[in-house]
Write an enzyme that holds these catalytic residues in place. Structure first.
Site, PDB file in Angstrom:
ATOM      1  N   SER A  85       5.283   6.819   2.448  1.00 40.98           N
ATOM      2  CA  SER A  85       5.023   7.635   3.634  1.00 40.98           C
ATOM      3  C   SER A  85       6.025   7.246   4.735  1.00 40.98           C
ATOM      4  O   SER A  85       7.227   7.286   4.499  1.00 40.98           O
ATOM      5  CB  SER A  85       3.569   7.452   4.065  1.00 40.98           C
ATOM      6  OG  SER A  85       3.159   8.472   4.928  1.00 40.98           O
ATOM      7  N   HIS A  92      -2.193  11.712  -1.264  1.00 47.92           N
ATOM      8  CA  HIS A  92      -1.184  10.945  -0.546  1.00 47.92           C
ATOM      9  C   HIS A  92      -1.084   9.514  -1.069  1.00 47.92           C
ATOM     10  O   HIS A  92       0.007   8.938  -1.113  1.00 47.92           O
ATOM     11  CB  HIS A  92      -1.522  10.947   0.948  1.00 47.92           C
ATOM     12  CG  HIS A  92      -0.400  10.492   1.819  1.00 47.92           C
ATOM     13  ND1 HIS A  92       0.789  11.181   1.929  1.00 47.92           N
ATOM     14  CD2 HIS A  92      -0.283   9.416   2.634  1.00 47.92           C
ATOM     15  CE1 HIS A  92       1.598  10.552   2.773  1.00 47.92           C
ATOM     16  NE2 HIS A  92       0.964   9.478   3.213  1.00 47.92           N
TER      17      HIS A  92
END
Length: 244
Positions: free
Chosen positions: A86, A221
């Site tokens: 991320s 994610h």
């Protein structure tokens, strides 16, 4: 001991070192367990101020300041690879660029996870400005319920959400600077159910003159938490070429 680096299993004779850059609000400690599945690699976590063992230090809120501090304080022993998840993917990329521009050795492979290619980054100037309740709601919408002690205790909220807010400020402020592509190989990884889609990940191909690979896993994610074994096998395979 360098406060920027954590290592669970020292392997001074390892032929490769993997430096891991965590996600927004995250700590490097999560990635240290990967050493159990990468026996030929010495795994290091990059611990930035305001996280984990450095919780009492002020967090950085600008990418340029963070990258400058990393390249000043950390000597990345080679040969090495970088992994970033991320926001950590963006930080790892910018550190690799900075090392190159300084004429210093950088990673031989850059593994970027769950973040769009830098030139596809869309600035979000709202998340870091949310009040505590709004930020909690946004976090829970994306990642699920927070522990009760975080929801109900203002001190815990400051401890957990403070670093996250600082990282979101980095995201809001970040603006890609066109720069020559890196020479190292790049591997992009992501989850099929993540908001960061395949085109976003495929865009990393533009940022290397070397080999590029894209691997997708089922999940969101944090796909690597859901499919730990599959992801670590994939990482081991991608790193194997650097171990010869």
């Amino acid at each position: 001991m360098n406060p920027w680096l954590l290592c669970r299993r020292k392997r001074p004779d390892a032929r490769l070192r993997l430096y891991c850059f965590p996600h927004s609000g995250g700590s490097a400690g999560e990635f240290l367990r990967w050493a159990d599945d990468l026996p030929d690699v010495e795994v290091w976590g990059v611990q930035v101020p305001g996280r984990g063992t450095r919780l009492d230090e002020p967090s950085h809120t600008r990418m340029a300041d963070l990258v400058r501090a990393v390249v000043t304080e950390v000597d990345f022993a080679g040969p090495c690879a970088f992994f970033g998840h991320s926001l950590g993917a963006l930080v790892a990329y910018e550190v690799a660029v900075a090392l190159r521009d300084l004429g210093r050795p950088g990673p031989e492979r850059l593994l970027v996870s769950a973040h769009e290619a830098p030139h596809r980054h869309v600035r979000d100037d709202t998340a870091h400005r949310l009040d505590q309740a709004g930020l909690i709601a946004a976090v829970e919408e994306q990642f699920g319920p927070l522990p009760a002690e975080v929801r109900d205790d203002p001190e815990w909220q400051d401890m957990v959400l403070g670093p996250l807010r600082a990282d979101l400020t980095i995201v809001a402020d970040y603006e890609y600077r066109p720069t020559p592509p890196l020479a190292c190989a790049i591997t992009a990884l992501g989850g099929t159910a993540d908001t960061v889609g395949e085109p976003d990940l495929a865009g990393w191909d533009r940022h290397t003159t070397g080999p590029f690979a894209l691997h997708l896993f089922e999940g969101g994610h944090f796909y690597f938490r859901e499919h730990h074994d599959d992801v670590l096998r994939r990482l081991a395979a991608d790193l194997a070429g650097l171990l010869r």
